[in-house]
Design an enzyme around this catalytic site. Structure first.
Site, mmCIF file in Angstrom:
data_model
loop_
_atom_site.group_PDB
_atom_site.id
_atom_site.type_symbol
_atom_site.label_atom_id
_atom_site.label_comp_id
_atom_site.label_asym_id
_atom_site.label_seq_id
_atom_site.Cartn_x
_atom_site.Cartn_y
_atom_site.Cartn_z
ATOM 1 N N THR A 31 4.780 1.388 -8.356
ATOM 2 C CA THR A 31 5.291 2.757 -8.167
ATOM 3 C C THR A 31 4.412 3.579 -7.228
ATOM 4 O O THR A 31 4.823 4.628 -6.732
ATOM 5 C CB THR A 31 5.356 3.508 -9.514
ATOM 6 O OG1 THR A 31 4.011 3.678 -9.990
ATOM 7 C CG2 THR A 31 6.164 2.763 -10.547
ATOM 8 N N ARG A 57 -4.044 3.329 -9.107
ATOM 9 C CA ARG A 57 -2.715 3.493 -8.513
ATOM 10 C C ARG A 57 -1.851 2.302 -8.912
ATOM 11 O O ARG A 57 -2.218 1.157 -8.665
ATOM 12 C CB ARG A 57 -2.853 3.566 -6.990
ATOM 13 C CG ARG A 57 -1.566 3.950 -6.280
ATOM 14 C CD ARG A 57 -1.833 4.167 -4.808
ATOM 15 N NE ARG A 57 -2.631 5.358 -4.596
ATOM 16 C CZ ARG A 57 -2.133 6.594 -4.503
ATOM 17 N NH1 ARG A 57 -0.840 6.792 -4.581
ATOM 18 N NH2 ARG A 57 -2.923 7.619 -4.316
ATOM 19 N N ASP A 97 -15.883 4.155 2.079
ATOM 20 C CA ASP A 97 -15.500 4.183 0.665
ATOM 21 C C ASP A 97 -16.667 4.748 -0.148
ATOM 22 O O ASP A 97 -17.731 4.117 -0.257
ATOM 23 C CB ASP A 97 -15.155 2.763 0.191
ATOM 24 C CG ASP A 97 -14.587 2.775 -1.216
ATOM 25 O OD1 ASP A 97 -13.432 2.394 -1.395
ATOM 26 O OD2 ASP A 97 -15.320 3.202 -2.155
ATOM 27 N N ASP A 140 -17.949 2.502 -3.114
ATOM 28 C CA ASP A 140 -18.693 1.333 -2.652
ATOM 29 C C ASP A 140 -20.065 1.727 -2.129
ATOM 30 O O ASP A 140 -21.064 1.043 -2.373
ATOM 31 C CB ASP A 140 -17.924 0.611 -1.535
ATOM 32 C CG ASP A 140 -16.799 -0.246 -2.093
ATOM 33 O OD1 ASP A 140 -16.782 -0.510 -3.299
ATOM 34 O OD2 ASP A 140 -15.921 -0.633 -1.295
HETATM 35 N N1 URA Z 1 -11.701 7.422 -0.737
HETATM 36 C C1 URA Z 1 -12.870 7.105 -0.145
HETATM 37 O O1 URA Z 1 -13.819 6.680 -0.788
HETATM 38 N N2 URA Z 1 -12.963 7.265 1.197
HETATM 39 C C2 URA Z 1 -11.950 7.743 1.944
HETATM 40 O O2 URA Z 1 -12.098 7.880 3.161
HETATM 41 C C3 URA Z 1 -10.737 8.059 1.291
HETATM 42 C C4 URA Z 1 -10.636 7.888 -0.054
#
Ligand code: URA
Length: 209
Positions: A108, A104, A200, A203
Site C-alpha cells: 500500500t 512503509r 541516509d 545509516d
Molecule cells: N531519509 C534519509 O535518511 N535521508 C533522506 O535523504 C531522505 C529520507
C-alpha cells in the site's frame, strides 16, 4: 497554517556542513547531530511560558522567572530520530521521551506503526517530534496522526534538513504544527532522498552502510 522556522545560525550552518560531508564518519556524525539538536532546542522552546518566583540572592530578595509547569515530551521517530534525543535532553532534562516506529507497507506504501510507547499524559504535554530528514513528509505526517489519535494536541516537528515537498505535506495534513528545521534543501530525487541532503541519516548515525 503552522510556521516554518529555519534556524540558520552560523554555528548550526557550520556543523551542518560537516554533517552533510560524506567523509564524516559515524562517531563525528553522531556528535554533530547531537550538538545541532541541542542548539535547535534553544529555539524550539522559545515560546515556553514563564512564571515569576521569589528568590534570595546573596545580596537581596528578588523576583525572577522560571519555566512554568509546562510538561514537555520528546518523540523521536525510529530510528534516525534517536540521534537527536540526547542533545534535546541536555537542555530539557525533565522532558519525557516517547518512541514511534514506522515502516512503509510495501504494497500500500502507507506508513504502518510497529512500535509506539508514549508518556501516559500525552494530551497534557507539548510534544516535539524528532526526525532528522523531512523528505516526502510521509513518516512525520503519520507519526503526528498517531499522536493526535492518542489525544496529543500540542505538537511541534523538529528536523535537521527538509525538502520543500515534505514541508508542504506536513503543513497540508497538520496546519496546527509548527516546523523547525536547520536547512531547507533543493528537492527530492527519484529515490525520495533529499538533494543535496546528507544521505541516509539512520545509516550514517549507526554505521549500517
Ligand atoms: N531519509 C534519509 O535518511 N535521508 C533522506 O535523504 C531522505 C529520507
Amino acid at each position: 497554517m503552522g510556521k516554518v522556522v529555519v534556524m540558520d545560525h552560523p554555528l548550526i550552518k557550520h556543523k551542518l556542513t560537516f554533517i552533510r560531508d560524506k567523509n564524516t564518519g559515524s562517531k563525528e556524525f553522531r556528535e554533530l547531530v547531537k550538538e545541532v539538536a541541542m542548539l535547535m532546542a534553544y529555539e524550539v522552546t522559545r515560546e515556553l511560558p514563564l512564571e515569576e518566583i521569589e528568590i534570595e540572592t546573596p545580596v537581596a530578595k528578588t523576583k525572577s522567572q522560571i519555566i512554568s509547569g509546562k510538561k514537555l515530551g520528546i518523540i523521536p521517530i525510529l530510528r534516525a530520530g534517536l540521534g537527536m534525543v540526547e542533545g534535546m535532553l541536555n537542555l530539557l532534562p525533565a522532558a519525557k521521551v516517547g518512541h514511534i516506529g514506522l515502516y512503509r507497507d510495501p504494497e500500500t506504501l502507507e506508513p504502518v506503526e510497529y512500535y509506539c510507547k508514549l508518556p501516559t499524559d500525552v494530551e497534557e504535554r507539548e510534544l516535539i517530534v524528532l526526525d532528522p530528514m523531512l523528505a516526502t513528509g510521509g513518516s512525520a505526517t503519520a507519526a503526528i496522526n498517531f499522536l493526535k489519535d492518542r489525544g496529543a494536541n500540542n505538537i511541534k516537528l523538529m528536523c535537521l534538513i527538509a525538502a520543500p515537498e515534505g514541508i508542504e505535506a506536513v503543513q497540508k495534513a497538520h496546519p496546527d504544527v509548527d516546523i523547525y528545521v536547520a536547512a531547507v534543501d533543493e528537492k527530492l530525487n527519484d529515490h525520495a532522498y533529499i538533494v543535496p541532503g546528507l544521505g541516509d541519516a539512520g545509516d550514517r548515525l549507526f554505521g549500517t552502510k
